[in-house]
Write an enzyme that holds these catalytic residues in place. Structure first.
Site, mmCIF file in Angstrom:
data_model
loop_
_atom_site.group_PDB
_atom_site.id
_atom_site.type_symbol
_atom_site.label_atom_id
_atom_site.label_comp_id
_atom_site.label_asym_id
_atom_site.label_seq_id
_atom_site.Cartn_x
_atom_site.Cartn_y
_atom_site.Cartn_z
ATOM 1 N N ARG A 53 0.875 -1.177 0.000
ATOM 2 C CA ARG A 53 0.000 0.000 0.000
ATOM 3 C C ARG A 53 0.906 1.220 0.000
ATOM 4 O O ARG A 53 2.117 1.111 0.011
ATOM 5 C CB ARG A 53 -1.008 -0.031 1.163
ATOM 6 N N GLY A 54 0.265 2.408 -0.038
ATOM 7 C CA GLY A 54 1.047 3.630 -0.203
ATOM 8 C C GLY A 54 1.152 3.902 -1.697
ATOM 9 O O GLY A 54 1.473 2.991 -2.481
ATOM 10 N N ALA A 55 0.873 5.141 -2.085
ATOM 11 C CA ALA A 55 0.725 5.440 -3.520
ATOM 12 C C ALA A 55 1.915 4.993 -4.380
ATOM 13 O O ALA A 55 1.731 4.300 -5.389
ATOM 14 C CB ALA A 55 0.437 6.934 -3.688
ATOM 15 N N ARG A 90 -7.543 -0.237 -6.569
ATOM 16 C CA ARG A 90 -7.753 0.867 -5.608
ATOM 17 C C ARG A 90 -7.929 2.168 -6.408
ATOM 18 O O ARG A 90 -7.174 2.414 -7.350
ATOM 19 C CB ARG A 90 -6.575 0.975 -4.623
ATOM 20 N N GLN A 203 -2.116 2.520 10.079
ATOM 21 C CA GLN A 203 -0.807 2.513 9.409
ATOM 22 C C GLN A 203 0.248 3.284 10.205
ATOM 23 O O GLN A 203 1.441 3.026 10.074
ATOM 24 C CB GLN A 203 -0.922 3.123 7.998
ATOM 25 N N ASP A 244 -1.781 10.875 -2.052
ATOM 26 C CA ASP A 244 -2.163 9.811 -2.989
ATOM 27 C C ASP A 244 -2.491 10.368 -4.360
ATOM 28 O O ASP A 244 -2.468 9.645 -5.361
ATOM 29 C CB ASP A 244 -3.360 9.026 -2.455
ATOM 30 N N ASN A 254 -5.125 12.603 0.630
ATOM 31 C CA ASN A 254 -4.267 11.717 1.429
ATOM 32 C C ASN A 254 -5.165 11.001 2.434
ATOM 33 O O ASN A 254 -6.375 11.237 2.502
ATOM 34 C CB ASN A 254 -3.170 12.535 2.127
ATOM 35 N N LYS A 255 -4.579 10.126 3.221
ATOM 36 C CA LYS A 255 -5.332 9.284 4.158
ATOM 37 C C LYS A 255 -6.337 10.104 4.965
ATOM 38 O O LYS A 255 -6.040 11.209 5.400
ATOM 39 C CB LYS A 255 -4.334 8.567 5.077
HETATM 40 O O1 MRU Z 1 -4.422 3.364 2.368
HETATM 41 P P1 MRU Z 1 -2.926 3.502 2.256
HETATM 42 O O2 MRU Z 1 -2.181 2.883 3.378
HETATM 43 O O3 MRU Z 1 -2.439 3.061 0.902
HETATM 44 O O4 MRU Z 1 -2.714 5.070 2.339
HETATM 45 C C1 MRU Z 1 -1.425 5.596 2.271
HETATM 46 C C2 MRU Z 1 -1.374 7.065 2.405
HETATM 47 O O5 MRU Z 1 -2.378 7.725 2.607
HETATM 48 C C3 MRU Z 1 -0.044 7.718 2.205
HETATM 49 O O6 MRU Z 1 0.047 8.885 2.956
HETATM 50 C C4 MRU Z 1 0.106 8.072 0.716
HETATM 51 O O7 MRU Z 1 -0.104 6.956 -0.074
HETATM 52 C C5 MRU Z 1 1.429 8.647 0.430
HETATM 53 S S1 MRU Z 1 2.671 7.411 0.445
HETATM 54 C C6 MRU Z 1 4.176 8.080 0.194
#
Ligand code: MRU
Length: 364
Positions: A53-55, A90, A203, A244, A254-255
């Site tokens: 996970r994470g963009a 996603r 996370q 993201d 973002n999250k």
């Molecule tokens: O749902 P996730 O864990 O994929 O969400 C991740 C985030 O919101 C991060 O802040 C974002 O992807 C940036 S990662 C460098």
């Protein structure tokens, strides 16, 4: 980054040259397990279940997913099917679509017999580029931390608040929000990081805390609602979060909960920076609130919580009454006006169209 003295990335090609290995992030922080992905379906499921996970890491996994798909079926139909399967995993992180488009652009016109090889090479390059990009984000973010350290008369520590995990686990290495932190640590600046737990999937508690623990960066985990209080009491010098998807005008998805931190930072005069690699910029979007798709996830993530008992057993328990209704929005949008600046691989800029265009004049 180093894990128990050993350098590690989040994703790498298997030794057989036909599979990909990833850290299973659903097992962290309690176990460091590596999983092998052998097909496009494995890659899609890894993204869907948030094993990765994470963009930026979603983008890197999608690129390897395309390579796995083309190894099995390099035809036009195979290419289209793989793209559709991966694109549906996603919705919010635009790096996913970016990586798929990069692959189609690179291999679509090649003879079928050479497509798989080209896709494997491209995926490896996307990963190496991500490492270099995140390292540059760290270099460009470091002066922001240095400035605060100087302003504090080199006394105490620089307190940074971050949300979710935009650390090396969210990228191939370094992280985005954490890259300036790791560079500042290396520069000898005393730091302390406030880590939002980041419900519902935690996370922050599970991943950022694990990362900082292994990286030797002092931190404290806080509940998601604590940030405003800390900012009101001068206990946060700087917020750095990830993204993201960032619009061409500087709005940032973002999250979930990022927006509330930005509001609190704005009210308290705390600088609020977003660290992002350029593949996270969606040049086709201008209004983040209206145009960025926000992932909605299972209500179970809200009504239940998973953790490890003192006896070492991983269990999921119910928090809410049986049958409780719940809504689970995964992301929110922070309007550009609440963002002090963007930290990219090409430098820092205002969160605006002019700012982004000054760094990326040729992007559309
Ligand atoms: O749902 P996730 O864990 O994929 O969400 C991740 C985030 O919101 C991060 O802040 C974002 O992807 C940036 S990662 C460098």
């Amino acid at each position: 980054m180093l894990v128990d003295e050993k350098p590690m990335r989040t994703i790498w090609p298997g030794e057989d040259g036909r599979t990909v290995e990833v850290i299973d992030q659903t097992k962290l922080p309690h176990a460091l397990e590596v999983v092998r992905l052998a097909s496009v379906e494995d890659a899609a499921v890894a993204i869907e279940t948030m094993m990765v996970r994470g963009a930026p890491l979603i983008g890197a996994t999608a690129a390897y997913g395309m390579a796995l798909a083309l190894s099995a079926d390099p035809s036009d139909e195979g290419l289209d099917a793989a793209r559709s399967r991966l694109a549906a995993t996603r919705p919010t992180a635009v790096n996913l679509r970016w990586a798929l488009d990069e692959t189609i652009d690179a291999v679509g016109l090649l003879p079928v017999s050479t497509r798989a090889d080209a896709a494997w090479k491209l995926a490896a390059r996307i990963c190496d580029d991500d490492v270099a990009i995140c390292s540059s984000i760290g270099d460009h973010g470091l002066p922001l931390i240095e400035e605060i350290w100087e302003r504090k008369g080199r006394q105490g520590v620089v307190n940074i608040l971050t949300h979710c995990n935009a650390g090396w686990l969210a990228t191939v290495d370094w992280g985005t929000a954490t890259a300036p932190i790791y560079k500042a640590q290396a520069a000898g600046i005393p730091l302390h990081v406030w880590v939002d737990e980041t419900r519902p999937r935690n996370q922050g508690a599970g991943l950022t805390a694990w990362e900082l623990e292994h990286g030797g960066v002092p931190y404290a985990l806080i509940v998601d609602n604590a940030g405003g209080h800390l900012m009101q009491h001068g206990m946060v010098d700087l917020c750095i979060v990830g993204s993201d998807r960032t619009t061409a005008t500087g709005d940032v998805a973002n999250k979930i909960g990022t927006y509330l931190k930005a509001l609190a930072a704005h009210d308290n005069g705390v600088p609020f920076y977003v660290a992002l690699p350029s593949p996270t910029i969606d040049w086709t979007k201008r209004d983040g609130l209206a145009e960025i798709p926000i992932e909605e996830r299972s209500p179970d993530e809200v009504t239940r919580i998973t953790g490890r008992t003192d006896g070492g057993e991983t269990v999921t328990v119910r928090l809410a009454p049986e049958g409780a209704a719940a809504a689970n929005y995964g992301f929110d949008v922070t309007p550009a006006r609440l963002v002090t600046g963007l930290i990219t691989e090409r430098g820092c800029c205002e969160a605006s169209e002019e700012g982004l265009k000054s760094l990326f004049p040729d992007s559309t």
